[in-house]
Structures are given as structure tokens and as C-alpha cells.
Design a protein around this motif. Sequence first.
Motif, PDB file in Angstrom:
ATOM      1  N   GLU A 155     -28.710  50.636  61.246  1.00  0.00           N
ATOM      2  CA  GLU A 155     -28.054  49.653  60.377  1.00  0.00           C
ATOM      3  C   GLU A 155     -26.957  50.315  59.549  1.00  0.00           C
ATOM      4  OE1 GLU A 155     -31.023  47.901  57.879  1.00  0.00           O
ATOM      5  OE2 GLU A 155     -32.062  46.946  59.537  1.00  0.00           O
ATOM      6  N   PRO A 156     -25.854  49.616  59.351  1.00  0.00           N
ATOM      7  CA  PRO A 156     -24.823  50.175  58.471  1.00  0.00           C
ATOM      8  C   PRO A 156     -25.328  50.185  57.024  1.00  0.00           C
ATOM      9  CG  PRO A 156     -24.229  47.951  59.151  1.00  0.00           C
ATOM     10  CD  PRO A 156     -25.484  48.326  59.894  1.00  0.00           C
ATOM     11  N   VAL A 157     -25.004  51.231  56.299  1.00  0.00           N
ATOM     12  CA  VAL A 157     -25.452  51.373  54.921  1.00  0.00           C
ATOM     13  C   VAL A 157     -24.443  50.685  54.003  1.00  0.00           C
ATOM     14  CG1 VAL A 157     -25.993  53.021  53.090  1.00  0.00           C
ATOM     15  CG2 VAL A 157     -26.572  53.551  55.456  1.00  0.00           C
ATOM     16  N   GLN A 158     -24.954  49.789  53.181  1.00  0.00           N
ATOM     17  CA  GLN A 158     -24.108  49.114  52.209  1.00  0.00           C
ATOM     18  C   GLN A 158     -24.109  49.918  50.921  1.00  0.00           C
ATOM     19  OE1 GLN A 158     -22.193  46.422  52.673  1.00  0.00           O
ATOM     20  NE2 GLN A 158     -22.819  46.404  54.806  1.00  0.00           N
ATOM     21  N   ARG A 159     -22.945  50.384  50.513  1.00  0.00           N
ATOM     22  CA  ARG A 159     -22.835  51.151  49.276  1.00  0.00           C
ATOM     23  C   ARG A 159     -21.990  50.374  48.286  1.00  0.00           C
ATOM     24  NH1 ARG A 159     -21.645  57.441  50.638  1.00  0.00           N
ATOM     25  NH2 ARG A 159     -22.829  57.619  52.545  1.00  0.00           N
ATOM     26  N   ARG A 160     -22.365  50.508  47.025  1.00  0.00           N
ATOM     27  CA  ARG A 160     -21.517  49.924  45.990  1.00  0.00           C
ATOM     28  C   ARG A 160     -20.234  50.728  45.940  1.00  0.00           C
ATOM     29  NH1 ARG A 160     -24.780  49.672  40.594  1.00  0.00           N
ATOM     30  NH2 ARG A 160     -24.928  51.849  41.141  1.00  0.00           N
ATOM     31  N   THR A 161     -19.153  50.052  45.639  1.00  0.00           N
ATOM     32  CA  THR A 161     -17.861  50.723  45.547  1.00  0.00           C
ATOM     33  C   THR A 161     -17.130  50.250  44.304  1.00  0.00           C
ATOM     34  OG1 THR A 161     -16.767  49.042  46.881  1.00  0.00           O
ATOM     35  CG2 THR A 161     -17.604  50.981  48.053  1.00  0.00           C
ATOM     36  N   GLY A 162     -16.122  50.977  43.948  1.00  0.00           N
ATOM     37  CA  GLY A 162     -15.257  50.599  42.842  1.00  0.00           C
ATOM     38  C   GLY A 162     -13.920  51.266  43.046  1.00  0.00           C
ATOM     39  N   SER A 163     -12.936  50.805  42.345  1.00  0.00           N
ATOM     40  CA  SER A 163     -11.622  51.424  42.455  1.00  0.00           C
ATOM     41  C   SER A 163     -11.012  51.565  41.071  1.00  0.00           C
ATOM     42  CB  SER A 163     -10.705  50.614  43.375  1.00  0.00           C
ATOM     43  OG  SER A 163     -10.480  49.339  42.836  1.00  0.00           O
ATOM     44  N   ILE A 164     -10.102  52.510  40.980  1.00  0.00           N
ATOM     45  CA  ILE A 164      -9.426  52.785  39.719  1.00  0.00           C
ATOM     46  C   ILE A 164      -8.023  53.270  40.063  1.00  0.00           C
ATOM     47  CG2 ILE A 164     -10.279  55.150  39.584  1.00  0.00           C
ATOM     48  CD1 ILE A 164     -10.512  54.610  36.514  1.00  0.00           C
ATOM     49  N   VAL A 165      -7.067  52.923  39.226  1.00  0.00           N
ATOM     50  CA  VAL A 165      -5.684  53.352  39.441  1.00  0.00           C
ATOM     51  C   VAL A 165      -5.376  54.494  38.484  1.00  0.00           C
ATOM     52  CG1 VAL A 165      -3.261  52.659  39.383  1.00  0.00           C
ATOM     53  CG2 VAL A 165      -4.990  51.063  40.230  1.00  0.00           C
ATOM     54  N   ILE A 166      -4.933  55.614  39.070  1.00  0.00           N
ATOM     55  CA  ILE A 166      -4.553  56.792  38.289  1.00  0.00           C
ATOM     56  C   ILE A 166      -3.168  57.223  38.755  1.00  0.00           C
ATOM     57  CG2 ILE A 166      -5.144  59.176  37.701  1.00  0.00           C
ATOM     58  CD1 ILE A 166      -8.058  58.454  38.452  1.00  0.00           C
ATOM     59  N   ASP A 167      -2.241  57.320  37.847  1.00  0.00           N
ATOM     60  CA  ASP A 167      -0.855  57.695  38.170  1.00  0.00           C
ATOM     61  C   ASP A 167      -0.267  56.824  39.276  1.00  0.00           C
ATOM     62  OD1 ASP A 167      -0.612  59.688  36.266  1.00  0.00           O
ATOM     63  OD2 ASP A 167      -1.230  61.285  37.633  1.00  0.00           O
ATOM     64  N   GLY A 168      -0.601  55.556  39.279  1.00  0.00           N
ATOM     65  CA  GLY A 168      -0.064  54.631  40.271  1.00  0.00           C
ATOM     66  C   GLY A 168      -0.781  54.659  41.614  1.00  0.00           C
ATOM     67  N   ASP A 169      -1.761  55.538  41.781  1.00  0.00           N
ATOM     68  CA  ASP A 169      -2.519  55.630  43.032  1.00  0.00           C
ATOM     69  C   ASP A 169      -3.899  55.023  42.844  1.00  0.00           C
ATOM     70  OD1 ASP A 169      -0.501  57.120  44.370  1.00  0.00           O
ATOM     71  OD2 ASP A 169      -1.228  58.954  43.400  1.00  0.00           O
ATOM     72  N   GLU A 170      -4.300  54.220  43.819  1.00  0.00           N
ATOM     73  CA  GLU A 170      -5.627  53.619  43.759  1.00  0.00           C
ATOM     74  C   GLU A 170      -6.636  54.572  44.388  1.00  0.00           C
ATOM     75  OE1 GLU A 170      -7.982  49.484  44.825  1.00  0.00           O
ATOM     76  OE2 GLU A 170      -6.026  49.846  45.703  1.00  0.00           O
ATOM     77  N   TRP A 171      -7.688  54.873  43.653  1.00  0.00           N
ATOM     78  CA  TRP A 171      -8.777  55.720  44.116  1.00  0.00           C
ATOM     79  C   TRP A 171      -9.985  54.846  44.381  1.00  0.00           C
ATOM     80  CZ3 TRP A 171      -8.836  61.097  44.706  1.00  0.00           C
ATOM     81  CH2 TRP A 171      -7.669  61.748  44.322  1.00  0.00           C
ATOM     82  N   GLN A 172     -10.503  54.914  45.602  1.00  0.00           N
ATOM     83  CA  GLN A 172     -11.710  54.183  45.983  1.00  0.00           C
ATOM     84  C   GLN A 172     -12.915  55.103  45.788  1.00  0.00           C
ATOM     85  OE1 GLN A 172     -12.012  50.961  47.010  1.00  0.00           O
ATOM     86  NE2 GLN A 172      -9.827  50.734  46.622  1.00  0.00           N
ATOM     87  N   VAL A 173     -13.871  54.659  45.011  1.00  0.00           N
ATOM     88  CA  VAL A 173     -15.069  55.435  44.713  1.00  0.00           C
ATOM     89  C   VAL A 173     -16.252  54.703  45.321  1.00  0.00           C
ATOM     90  CG1 VAL A 173     -16.548  56.273  42.852  1.00  0.00           C
ATOM     91  CG2 VAL A 173     -14.069  56.290  42.567  1.00  0.00           C
ATOM     92  N   ARG A 174     -17.121  55.469  45.989  1.00  0.00           N
ATOM     93  CA  ARG A 174     -18.304  54.840  46.583  1.00  0.00           C
ATOM     94  C   ARG A 174     -19.571  55.467  46.025  1.00  0.00           C
ATOM     95  NH1 ARG A 174     -18.254  57.383  52.678  1.00  0.00           N
ATOM     96  NH2 ARG A 174     -18.746  59.493  52.010  1.00  0.00           N
ATOM     97  N   GLU A 175     -20.631  54.711  46.127  1.00  0.00           N
ATOM     98  CA  GLU A 175     -21.946  55.168  45.692  1.00  0.00           C
ATOM     99  C   GLU A 175     -22.416  56.307  46.592  1.00  0.00           C
ATOM    100  OE1 GLU A 175     -26.146  52.993  44.624  1.00  0.00           O
ATOM    101  OE2 GLU A 175     -24.945  52.183  46.265  1.00  0.00           O
ATOM    102  N   LEU A 176     -23.016  57.310  46.004  1.00  0.00           N
ATOM    103  CA  LEU A 176     -23.548  58.439  46.760  1.00  0.00           C
ATOM    104  C   LEU A 176     -24.943  58.113  47.270  1.00  0.00           C
ATOM    105  CD1 LEU A 176     -22.487  61.309  44.344  1.00  0.00           C
ATOM    106  CD2 LEU A 176     -21.311  60.534  46.402  1.00  0.00           C
ATOM    107  N   THR A 177     -25.263  58.650  48.424  1.00  0.00           N
ATOM    108  CA  THR A 177     -26.612  58.490  48.960  1.00  0.00           C
ATOM    109  C   THR A 177     -27.550  59.471  48.258  1.00  0.00           C
ATOM    110  OG1 THR A 177     -26.292  60.150  50.680  1.00  0.00           O
ATOM    111  CG2 THR A 177     -25.714  57.861  51.243  1.00  0.00           C
ATOM    112  N   MET A 178     -28.850  59.300  48.455  1.00  0.00           N
ATOM    113  CA  MET A 178     -29.817  60.203  47.848  1.00  0.00           C
ATOM    114  C   MET A 178     -29.575  61.639  48.318  1.00  0.00           C
ATOM    115  SD  MET A 178     -34.008  60.340  47.919  1.00  0.00           S
ATOM    116  CE  MET A 178     -34.174  58.591  47.891  1.00  0.00           C
TER     117      MET A 178
END
Length: 153
Positions: free
Chosen positions: A13-36
Motif C-alpha cells: 500500500e502507498p504510505v500517506q504522509r502529512r505534508t506542508g509547504s513554506i516559502v523561503i526566499d521566493g522558493d516553495e519548500w515541500q516538507v513531509r512527515e518522517l516515518t518511524m
Amino acid sequence: MSKLDKYLAKAQEPVQRRTGSIVIDGDEWQVRELTMSENRECIKLADDRNGRFDNFRYNDIRIVKATEHEFPWNNKELLLAYRAKDKFELPVKLFESNVEGYNMLLEKVTEVNSSIQSEQEVIDDLKNSSEPTENQVTSVGHTSEAEESQPTS
């Protein structure tokens, strides 16, 4: 379905991870939840040669692990340009002149990876619950029954 079959199926099964994004210096950074296992690896890699935990390196490792799906931290040219011996040295060097950007990225990593609700979130969830509880919570550590049984002074 046996336990073995169940876990074999889960492995596919594909693992569903929470994600979020933030803009730093005009660049969007995608952050994902780490696995155990990624979290464990972060802790293990943050120990120095003397067995002491390096909190700064731990934060850098978490940033790399949470963003490496979309940013080439292990790029040889990038490592050479910033004179980093490994990808885990890059975050601090990359954001050397932008401490606020580093802190924003670290906060986003922490936010995406925090699964523990704050005390206020638990209280708000209970207040918004449509189902009455047996012992309605009125404040931390107290229930309405406890308040009724206590003499008032």
C-alpha cells in the motif's frame, strides 16, 4: 486473512504522509512527515563519535530527511560549492545568511511531524464534540463530577 497476509498486503500500500509547504526566499519548500524508521535514523545519526547527542545536527538531519523527496541534498556540485562533507551539513551552510529561513523550515518540519495534540487542542476537541461524555471535562485534571463533590469555600 491471516496476520501475515495482512502485513504483506500493507507493504504494497502507498504510505500517506502529512505534508506542508513554506516559502523561503521566493522558493516553495515541500516538507513531509518522517516515518518511524526515518525518525530513528535521525536520532542515530545525531550521535557524535563520543556518543553525545548533537541537537544541531539532529535538526539539520530532520530538515534533509523531510525535504529530500524534492531537493537534491546529495548533489555533488552542491556539496562541493558549500564545502560540505555530507548532505546533513548542507542546511546550516545553505541558510548561513538566512537564519530566519532556516528557522522557518525547521518549524515547518516540526509542525508536520508533530502528531501529539496540544492541551488546548484536546480541550477544544472536547468542547466541539457532539457526543456528551460521562465525565465532562471542565479544566485540566478536573471533571464536572469532581467539582460537584468538592465543598465550596
